[in-house]
Scaffold this motif. Structure first.
Motif, PDB file in Angstrom:
ATOM      1  N   TYR A 109     -17.982 -27.264 -33.558  1.00  0.00           N
ATOM      2  CA  TYR A 109     -16.774 -27.046 -32.771  1.00  0.00           C
ATOM      3  C   TYR A 109     -17.106 -26.372 -31.442  1.00  0.00           C
ATOM      4  CZ  TYR A 109     -12.038 -25.773 -31.432  1.00  0.00           C
ATOM      5  OH  TYR A 109     -10.860 -25.658 -30.743  1.00  0.00           O
ATOM      6  N   LEU A 110     -17.933 -25.342 -31.481  1.00  0.00           N
ATOM      7  CA  LEU A 110     -18.297 -24.638 -30.246  1.00  0.00           C
ATOM      8  C   LEU A 110     -19.040 -25.559 -29.281  1.00  0.00           C
ATOM      9  CD1 LEU A 110     -19.345 -21.149 -31.676  1.00  0.00           C
ATOM     10  CD2 LEU A 110     -17.159 -21.797 -30.604  1.00  0.00           C
ATOM     11  N   LYS A 111     -19.901 -26.414 -29.808  1.00  0.00           N
ATOM     12  CA  LYS A 111     -20.604 -27.378 -28.947  1.00  0.00           C
ATOM     13  C   LYS A 111     -19.613 -28.375 -28.343  1.00  0.00           C
ATOM     14  CE  LYS A 111     -25.036 -26.875 -31.128  1.00  0.00           C
ATOM     15  NZ  LYS A 111     -25.699 -26.998 -32.384  1.00  0.00           N
ATOM     16  N   THR A 164     -28.271 -31.699 -37.016  1.00  0.00           N
ATOM     17  CA  THR A 164     -28.166 -31.914 -35.572  1.00  0.00           C
ATOM     18  C   THR A 164     -27.316 -30.854 -34.879  1.00  0.00           C
ATOM     19  OG1 THR A 164     -28.376 -34.297 -35.946  1.00  0.00           O
ATOM     20  CG2 THR A 164     -27.542 -33.599 -33.796  1.00  0.00           C
ATOM     21  N   PHE A 165     -26.211 -30.479 -35.504  1.00  0.00           N
ATOM     22  CA  PHE A 165     -25.236 -29.615 -34.831  1.00  0.00           C
ATOM     23  C   PHE A 165     -25.023 -28.261 -35.495  1.00  0.00           C
ATOM     24  CE2 PHE A 165     -23.812 -34.063 -34.130  1.00  0.00           C
ATOM     25  CZ  PHE A 165     -24.011 -34.119 -32.764  1.00  0.00           C
ATOM     26  N   GLY A 166     -25.483 -28.094 -36.716  1.00  0.00           N
ATOM     27  CA  GLY A 166     -25.190 -26.876 -37.465  1.00  0.00           C
ATOM     28  C   GLY A 166     -23.927 -27.062 -38.279  1.00  0.00           C
ATOM     29  N   ASN A 167     -23.308 -25.960 -38.654  1.00  0.00           N
ATOM     30  CA  ASN A 167     -22.108 -26.048 -39.478  1.00  0.00           C
ATOM     31  C   ASN A 167     -20.898 -26.480 -38.637  1.00  0.00           C
ATOM     32  OD1 ASN A 167     -21.110 -23.738 -38.146  1.00  0.00           O
ATOM     33  ND2 ASN A 167     -21.942 -22.365 -39.694  1.00  0.00           N
ATOM     34  N   LYS A 168     -19.762 -26.580 -39.270  1.00  0.00           N
ATOM     35  CA  LYS A 168     -18.542 -27.037 -38.593  1.00  0.00           C
ATOM     36  C   LYS A 168     -18.208 -26.148 -37.396  1.00  0.00           C
ATOM     37  CE  LYS A 168     -13.637 -26.848 -39.480  1.00  0.00           C
ATOM     38  NZ  LYS A 168     -12.550 -26.768 -40.455  1.00  0.00           N
ATOM     39  N   HIS A 169     -18.340 -24.852 -37.562  1.00  0.00           N
ATOM     40  CA  HIS A 169     -18.026 -23.921 -36.471  1.00  0.00           C
ATOM     41  C   HIS A 169     -18.955 -24.134 -35.284  1.00  0.00           C
ATOM     42  CE1 HIS A 169     -17.854 -19.897 -34.447  1.00  0.00           C
ATOM     43  NE2 HIS A 169     -16.566 -20.166 -34.582  1.00  0.00           N
ATOM     44  N   GLU A 170     -20.243 -24.287 -35.555  1.00  0.00           N
ATOM     45  CA  GLU A 170     -21.207 -24.527 -34.468  1.00  0.00           C
ATOM     46  C   GLU A 170     -20.915 -25.858 -33.772  1.00  0.00           C
ATOM     47  OE1 GLU A 170     -25.170 -22.224 -36.063  1.00  0.00           O
ATOM     48  OE2 GLU A 170     -24.516 -24.021 -37.141  1.00  0.00           O
ATOM     49  N   TYR A 227     -16.324 -30.109 -23.644  1.00  0.00           N
ATOM     50  CA  TYR A 227     -15.010 -30.270 -23.025  1.00  0.00           C
ATOM     51  C   TYR A 227     -14.947 -29.480 -21.713  1.00  0.00           C
ATOM     52  CZ  TYR A 227      -9.928 -29.986 -22.437  1.00  0.00           C
ATOM     53  OH  TYR A 227      -8.652 -30.052 -21.940  1.00  0.00           O
ATOM     54  N   ALA A 228     -15.335 -28.220 -21.756  1.00  0.00           N
ATOM     55  CA  ALA A 228     -15.274 -27.368 -20.566  1.00  0.00           C
ATOM     56  C   ALA A 228     -16.193 -27.883 -19.467  1.00  0.00           C
ATOM     57  CB  ALA A 228     -15.637 -25.929 -20.926  1.00  0.00           C
ATOM     58  N   GLU A 229     -17.367 -28.357 -19.829  1.00  0.00           N
ATOM     59  CA  GLU A 229     -18.310 -28.886 -18.837  1.00  0.00           C
ATOM     60  C   GLU A 229     -17.726 -30.074 -18.095  1.00  0.00           C
ATOM     61  OE1 GLU A 229     -21.747 -29.794 -21.192  1.00  0.00           O
ATOM     62  OE2 GLU A 229     -22.201 -27.664 -21.515  1.00  0.00           O
ATOM     63  N   GLY A 230     -16.890 -30.832 -18.759  1.00  0.00           N
ATOM     64  CA  GLY A 230     -16.288 -31.993 -18.120  1.00  0.00           C
ATOM     65  C   GLY A 230     -15.078 -31.669 -17.269  1.00  0.00           C
TER      66      GLY A 230
END
Length: 194
Positions: free
Chosen positions: A55-57, A47-53, A62-65
């Protein structure tokens, strides 16, 4: 035939955001994420990729909110300096509140933990900082045009100084047990706008 997801990806992303925000990137393992999200490792990767991906999502979420709220606060019609002052004081209050203090700001945390060696994280930090600096600059230009800010002041330089102050407020607020340190610094910065 593809299987349907047995979890809500939006809720899982929010849960990951909260875990990363509380613990940081390096201190959060994939095992921690599996346990906290309540979903399997394979589902996280699919669903999200690895841990780093992931985290970036989470950082993007967070920034969008946060970023649109700031723009709305600084774009209100009427005098501009009261909105700037209110924003700086709100950041100072959040940085020293018992609830927010230990988490800090995820953008600021990322700037300190990852940005020096992670170009993708650094780009997101810069984008978020631009989303703070640009409306601050616009509000200060408006304040100057309305006669609230002296003509000899540089709105761009002031906006940058306030951005740096806000980031410092987040760091000091997170690490210091003395809220006066943050409040005094914020008030001194605001005195530069008089």
């Amino acid at each position: 035939m593809a299987r349907t997801k047995e979890f809500d990806p939006e809720a899982a992303l929010q849960a990951a955001l909260e875990l990363f925000w509380r613990r940081g990137y390096e201190a959060t393992s994939m095992t921690d994420l599996v346990e906290h999200l309540g979903i399997g490792r394979a589902s996280i990767y699919a669903t999200f990729g690895n841990k780093h991906e992931l985290y970036l999502k989470a950082l993007d979420r967070y920034a969008e909110g946060r970023d649109p709220q700031l723009l709305a606060e600084l774009s209100q019609p009427g005098p501009a300096l009261p909105a700037v002052r209110a924003l700086i004081r709100r950041f100072a209050a959040e940085a020293t509140s018992a609830e927010d203090r230990l988490h800090g700001c995820l953008i600021t945390n990322t700037a300190a933990e990852l940005a020096p060696h992670d170009p993708a994280a650094a780009r997101r930090v810069e984008i978020s900082w631009d989303r703070v600096e640009t409306p601050l600059h616009s509000a200060l230009v408006r304040a100057q045009a309305q006669g609230e800010l002296a003509e000899d002041r540089d709105p761009r330089a002031l906006a940058r100084m306030l951005l740096v102050l806000l980031q410092g407020v987040r760091i000091v607020g997170k690490a210091s047990s003395d809220p006066a340190r943050v409040r005094d610094a914020a008030e001194q910065a605001l005195a530069l706008l008089d």
